[in-house]
Each structure stands twice: as structure tokens, then as C-alpha cells.
Motif scaffolding. Structure first.
Motif, PDB file in Angstrom:
ATOM      1  N   GLY A   1      -1.066  11.277  31.040  1.00  8.18           N
ATOM      2  CA  GLY A   1      -1.828  10.969  29.840  1.00  8.18           C
ATOM      3  C   GLY A   1      -2.320  12.243  29.197  1.00  8.18           C
ATOM      4  O   GLY A   1      -1.709  13.314  29.346  1.00  8.18           O
ATOM      5  N   VAL A   2      -3.430  12.140  28.485  1.00  7.11           N
ATOM      6  CA  VAL A   2      -4.071  13.302  27.883  1.00  7.11           C
ATOM      7  C   VAL A   2      -5.473  13.417  28.462  1.00  7.11           C
ATOM      8  O   VAL A   2      -6.022  12.452  29.005  1.00  7.11           O
ATOM      9  CB  VAL A   2      -4.123  13.204  26.346  1.00  7.11           C
ATOM     10  N   TYR A   3      -6.053  14.598  28.321  1.00  8.33           N
ATOM     11  CA  TYR A   3      -7.365  14.861  28.905  1.00  8.33           C
ATOM     12  C   TYR A   3      -8.335  15.316  27.820  1.00  8.33           C
ATOM     13  O   TYR A   3      -7.936  15.941  26.826  1.00  8.33           O
ATOM     14  CB  TYR A   3      -7.260  15.940  29.984  1.00  8.33           C
ATOM     15  N   GLU A   4      -9.593  15.011  28.059  1.00  5.41           N
ATOM     16  CA  GLU A   4     -10.659  15.505  27.189  1.00  5.41           C
ATOM     17  C   GLU A   4     -11.666  16.262  28.047  1.00  5.41           C
ATOM     18  O   GLU A   4     -12.134  15.743  29.061  1.00  5.41           O
ATOM     19  CB  GLU A   4     -11.362  14.352  26.474  1.00  5.41           C
TER      20      GLU A   4
ATOM     21  N   GLU B   1      -4.986   7.402  28.361  1.00  6.06           N
ATOM     22  CA  GLU B   1      -3.555   7.187  28.224  1.00  6.06           C
ATOM     23  C   GLU B   1      -2.987   7.950  27.041  1.00  6.06           C
ATOM     24  O   GLU B   1      -1.867   8.467  27.088  1.00  6.06           O
ATOM     25  CB  GLU B   1      -3.247   5.694  28.075  1.00  6.06           C
ATOM     26  N   SER B   2      -3.742   8.003  25.959  1.00  4.96           N
ATOM     27  CA  SER B   2      -3.293   8.701  24.752  1.00  4.96           C
ATOM     28  C   SER B   2      -4.519   9.035  23.916  1.00  4.96           C
ATOM     29  O   SER B   2      -5.623   8.520  24.161  1.00  4.96           O
ATOM     30  CB  SER B   2      -2.326   7.828  23.950  1.00  4.96           C
TER      31      SER B   2
ATOM     32  N   ARG C   1      -7.996   6.695  23.452  1.00  9.16           N
ATOM     33  CA  ARG C   1      -9.322   7.319  23.550  1.00  9.16           C
ATOM     34  C   ARG C   1     -10.152   7.019  22.307  1.00  9.16           C
ATOM     35  O   ARG C   1     -11.330   6.673  22.391  1.00  9.16           O
ATOM     36  CB  ARG C   1      -9.155   8.830  23.745  1.00  9.16           C
ATOM     37  N   ALA C   2      -9.537   7.126  21.124  1.00  9.53           N
ATOM     38  CA  ALA C   2     -10.248   6.842  19.878  1.00  9.53           C
ATOM     39  C   ALA C   2     -10.715   5.393  19.827  1.00  9.53           C
ATOM     40  O   ALA C   2     -11.856   5.098  19.441  1.00  9.53           O
ATOM     41  CB  ALA C   2      -9.350   7.159  18.685  1.00  9.53           C
TER      42      ALA C   2
END
Length: 247
Positions: free
Chosen positions: A144-147, A201-202, A206-207
Motif C-alpha cells: 500500500g502507501v504510507y503516511e 491501501e491507497s 486514506r482520503a
């Protein structure tokens, strides 16, 4: 004569000592494990980003032979671009010192990666952080992506703001739209800073989750309490490298 004797009696009489109050400044769990995490950020020259990542991809095994890589990402959004961010794990400070000495003697690492890439790096930053006692490092279930959300708190440490901050984090976790990877408290670097690493996941999921959290009264109440101790905050969206253990 009687007045002098009275003054001497008072001076020589045993003094009543004020009661001694002993208490700990810590109001919650404290860091007892020596394990820490080094956050390293490299700011690269814009035209050299791909070259740098290709070089690291080919030679990462030379570096991970010395210490554990937790994750390696390029920065997609947030702050300055053409930036890579990585986290390394160490058992203690003696362990890190030994690794640095070993790297200084590792000719293959220096010749294949360090020396060729020095000209590609514009600036480097390093922080030493600990996981907060109530958090374990977690691995997401899939790619996925990370913040990375970074909070500068008011001076006073976790004894001041720790409980409220924990409630705010758990309120987001409870909604289930994101996964908490780790919460880190800075030991060396800009102090009174907390980093929260999230997985999604994306960027779109997240938004959507963030919009949901803004309408949840539990999250709103917990965040409203926590911001009383907040000075600044910022975040970055991170894309894991192909060789990153956290994907």
C-alpha cells in the motif's frame, strides 16, 4: 543573662525537618527497552533521484548485512520533493556505533554505493527515536502507501500530553480505515516531536477514511483534547521502494 540563655537554647534545640516529598515525574509507562530507530532523510538533486534509487536497489544487501532496515520510501507528497526516507533498527547505541565502524571498513559498500552516490545527495538529516511504550511495530497485511504524520508537542514530554495523544491515535485506529504501523518519540533531533507511521491501501482510501473520521464524534472529541498540547503538525505520503521490508 536570661535572654541570652533563651536564645542559646533555641539555637541548640533539635530542628524539626520539613517532610521530604519524593515522586516520579513520569505519569505513565516509560521506555525501558534499549532498542531505537534511526530516521534518515536524504534530499537528492532533482535529476538524480532515479539514479540514486537504482544504485541502492542493486546494493541494498551490502548495507542490510550490517543492520536491520525497517522501511525505505520515496516522498510523493508533503514538503520538499526528491526525497527518500528510511528507518533503521538498532539494539542500543553501542550496536549503532559498531555498525558505523564496520561500514567505514566495508570497501565494497563504499566503492559500490557510498562514493558514487555522494554527488547525488544534496542534504541529509538523522533522528533517533523510540517506539512509545504502548505501541508495537506492526507490519501491514499487503502492499500500500504510507503516511508519516509528525507532531510537535508542547514541552513536557509524554507525562504532559501522552494520554491525550494516545486516545486520539486509538480513535482513528478504531474506525478501521487505516492501520497503525508505529508511534515514535524523538530522542535526538527536534525534541517534543512524535512521528506516527500509518499504512493505507491507497491515497484515495486514506482520503475517504479521513473524511469519515471528521464526522465521527469519538474522533472529534479525542482530537480536540489532544490539540491542546499541539504546536505544529505536518505529514508526508510515502511510496515504498521495491526492496523495502514495509511495502
Amino acid at each position: 543573662m536570661l535572654a541570652l540563655r533563651s536564645r542559646l537554647t533555641r539555637a541548640l534545640a533539635p530542628r524539626t525537618l520539613a517532610p521530604q516529598v519524593c515522586s516520579s515525574f513520569a505519569t505513565g509507562p516509560r521506555q525501558n527497552d534499549g532498542t531505537f530507530y534511526e530516521f534518515r532523510t536524504y534530499f537528492l538533486k532533482p535529476s538524480k533521484m532515479n539514479e540514486f534509487l537504482e544504485n541502492f536497489t542493486k546494493n541494498v544487501h551490502l548495507r542490510t548485512a550490517h543492520s536491520e532496515l525497517v522501511g525505505y520510501w520515496s516522498v510523493e507528497f508533503g514538503g520538499r520533493m526528491n526525497k527518500v526516507f528510511h528507518i533503521w533498527k538498532y539494539d542500543n547505541f553501542a550496536h549503532r556505533t559498531a555498525v558505523r565502524k564496520a561500514l567505514a571498513k566495508d570497501k565494497e559498500w563504499q566503492e559500490k554505493f557510498l562514493i558514487p552516490n555522494l554527488a547525488l545527495i544534496d542534504k541529509q538529516e538523522s533522528e533517533i527515536t523510540y517506539l512509545v511504550p504502548w505501541c508495537q511495530l506492526e507490519k501491514p497485511p499487503k502492499e500500500g502507501v504510507y503516511e508519516l504524520a509528525t507532531f510537535r508537542m508542547k514541552p513536557g514530554g509524554p507525562a504532559l500530553w501522552g494520554d491525550a495523544f494516545k486516545r486520539a491515535i486509538n480513535a482513528h485506529v478504531g474506525l478501521g480505515y487505516t492501520k497503525l504501523v508505529g508511534v515514535f518519540h524523538t530522542e535526538y533531533g527536534a525534541l517534543n516531536r512524535v512521528h506516527v507511521l500509518w499504512w493505507n491501501e491507497s491515497a484515495d482510501s486514506r482520503a475517504a477514511g479521513r473524511h469519515q473520521s471528521h464526522e465521527d464524534p469519538r474522533v472529534v472529541a479525542a482530537v480536540r483534547e489532544s490539540v491542546n498540547y499541539l504546536e505544529t503538525q505536518e505529514n508526508m505520503l510515502l511510496i515504498p521502494a521495491s526492496f523495502s521490508p514495509l511495502k
